[in-house]
Design an enzyme around this catalytic site. Structure first.
Site: not given
Ligand code: PS7
Ligand code: MN
Ligand code: MN
Ligand code: MN
Ligand code: MN
Ligand code: MN
Length: 353
Positions: A153, A200, A210, A271
């Site tokens: 997941y 968290r 969820r 970043f």
């Molecule tokens: C494209 C910067 C840095 C190699 C919106 C950044 C859900 C933790 O599970 O809503 O709904 O509670 O609190 C970010 C790897 C992704 C992972 C991910 C896109 C790191 C939609 C971040 C962020 C890869 C899918 C938290 C993943 O949101 O989660 C960009 C390198 C988005 C990264 C989801 C979650 C972010 C997350 P949930 P949240």
């Molecule tokens: Mn989500």
């Protein structure tokens, strides 16, 4: 933002920069600092995935509606004029989807080599989200049994984000093309971040029905449902489950350091490093902290500012990881069934330096 390639001259891109500030607490600052066309590209990548996640997260959308919405999202994302106002009124980022046509306009302006990566990741992620959402809607209170299912997941919702980012770094020419041979490490970066978020957000997620914590980690302590962990008053067993979840997240720490060490571009490094350091600080804050079961706890503003200042090179980031590994190790209890695994994991981070 007022960079030649930032799109500041277009009202649609200006609105997208506003959406970035509205929807992201931690990513907005580091995205704006990315070099050249990466800032605008990653801003749009972020907004596309944030839009998709806003559909995934909304538990007021019925499964029959949500399934086709999720599975068609990569097509909607390039359909001029498409927007969505079907989110519940309480969904925090609903306005992004109400005005999604603005994002679509900017997706269609992206350089083709970036657009193809973003749409490919979007399509893979929506399939994973839709499959899990369907399982949750049809089986009720729990949908992740094993740690392997939990890893899968997290791969869909965050490992893929890391994969897409890595392919974008390669396509930009600002990182080596061989970085794309290290997708396992990119996946680990995503899993470290996602698992920290899932730990968290325990209370908020359970309250919204969820259930991300795999049963394999908590059922052995005699709980039948996840809400029992804060309703039954068995703080000791809840604490061992929490430490089991945290040591599982720490499995991805050394891979994340390996990934960061491969980066050459300073803006790309910052970043990637800042969210990883925030994750380690958050894990240390949650560890042995019963408050986490009651409310949403967050690292202090000043602590976050300090981490951002120090996340400048791989060596200093490794020292930050070691500092939090030591904090965790110091709080570990010998009577915790996870004690040995915690010691080993903290030792591995110690040795990485
Ligand atoms: C494209 C910067 C840095 C190699 C919106 C950044 C859900 C933790 O599970 O809503 O709904 O509670 O609190 C970010 C790897 C992704 C992972 C991910 C896109 C790191 C939609 C971040 C962020 C890869 C899918 C938290 C993943 O949101 O989660 C960009 C390198 C988005 C990264 C989801 C979650 C972010 C997350 P949930 P949240
Ligand atoms: Mn989500
Ligand atoms: Mn979310
Ligand atoms: Mn079915
Ligand atoms: Mn969350
Ligand atoms: Mn016991």
């Amino acid at each position: 933002q007022e960079h030649p390639t930032s799109g500041w001259d277009r009202s649609s891109m200006r609105r997208c920069w506003e959406f970035l500030d509205m929807t992201s607490r931690s990513f907005a600052a580091v995205i704006k600092e990315l070099e050249g066309d990466l800032a605008r590209t990653i801003c749009i990548y972020y907004l596309v995935l944030r839009g998709l996640d806003t559909i995934e997260d909304d538990m007021t959308i019925a499964d029959e509606i949500k399934q086709p919405m999720l599975r068609a999202f990569h097509e909607k994302t390039v359909t001029p004029g498409w927007s969505f106002s079907g989110n519940g009124p309480d969904e925090k980022d609903r306005q992004l989807l109400v005005e999604y046509d603005t994002v679509v306009e900017e997706v269609n302006r992206l350089a083709p080599q970036y657009k193809v990566i973003i749409l490919d990741i979007c399509q893979k992620m929506e399939v994973g989200m839709a499959d899990y959402a369907h399982k949750a809607a049809t089986t009720g209170s729990v949908y992740l049994e094993t740690v392997a299912e939990y890893d899968l997941y997290c791969h869909y919702v965050a490992g893929l984000v890391g994969e897409g980012l890595t392919r974008i770094w390669g396509a930009s020419g600002k990182e080596s093309p061989w970085l794309c041979d290290q997708m396992e490490l990119a996946n680990s970066m995503g899993l470290l971040l996602q698992k920290t978020n899932i730990i968290r957000d325990f209370r908020e997620d359970v309250e919204q029905r969820r259930f991300f914590w795999p049963r394999e980690i908590w059922a052995k302590y005699g709980f039948e449902e996840m809400k029992d962990m804060f309703e039954k008053g068995d703080v000791e067993h809840a604490t061992w489950i929490q430490s089991g979840m945290i040591v599982d997240a720490l499995r991805h720490a050394c891979d994340s350091l390996d990934y960061l060490r491969l980066l050459k571009n300073q803006s790309v490094f910052v970043f990637c490093a800042v969210p990883a350091c925030m994750a380690m600080a958050t894990l240390a804050l949650c560890f042995m902290n019963p408050e986490m079961f009651q409310r949403n706890i967050k690292i202090r503003k000043a602590q976050a500012a300090d981490l951002i200042m120090r996340s400048t090179n791989a060596r200093d980031v490794a020292l930050i990881f070691r500092e939090y590994a030591r904090k965790i190790h110091a709080k570990a209890k010998p009577q915790d069934p996870n004690f040995l695994r915690i010691s080993v994991m903290c030792g591995k981070i110690e040795l990485w330096c």
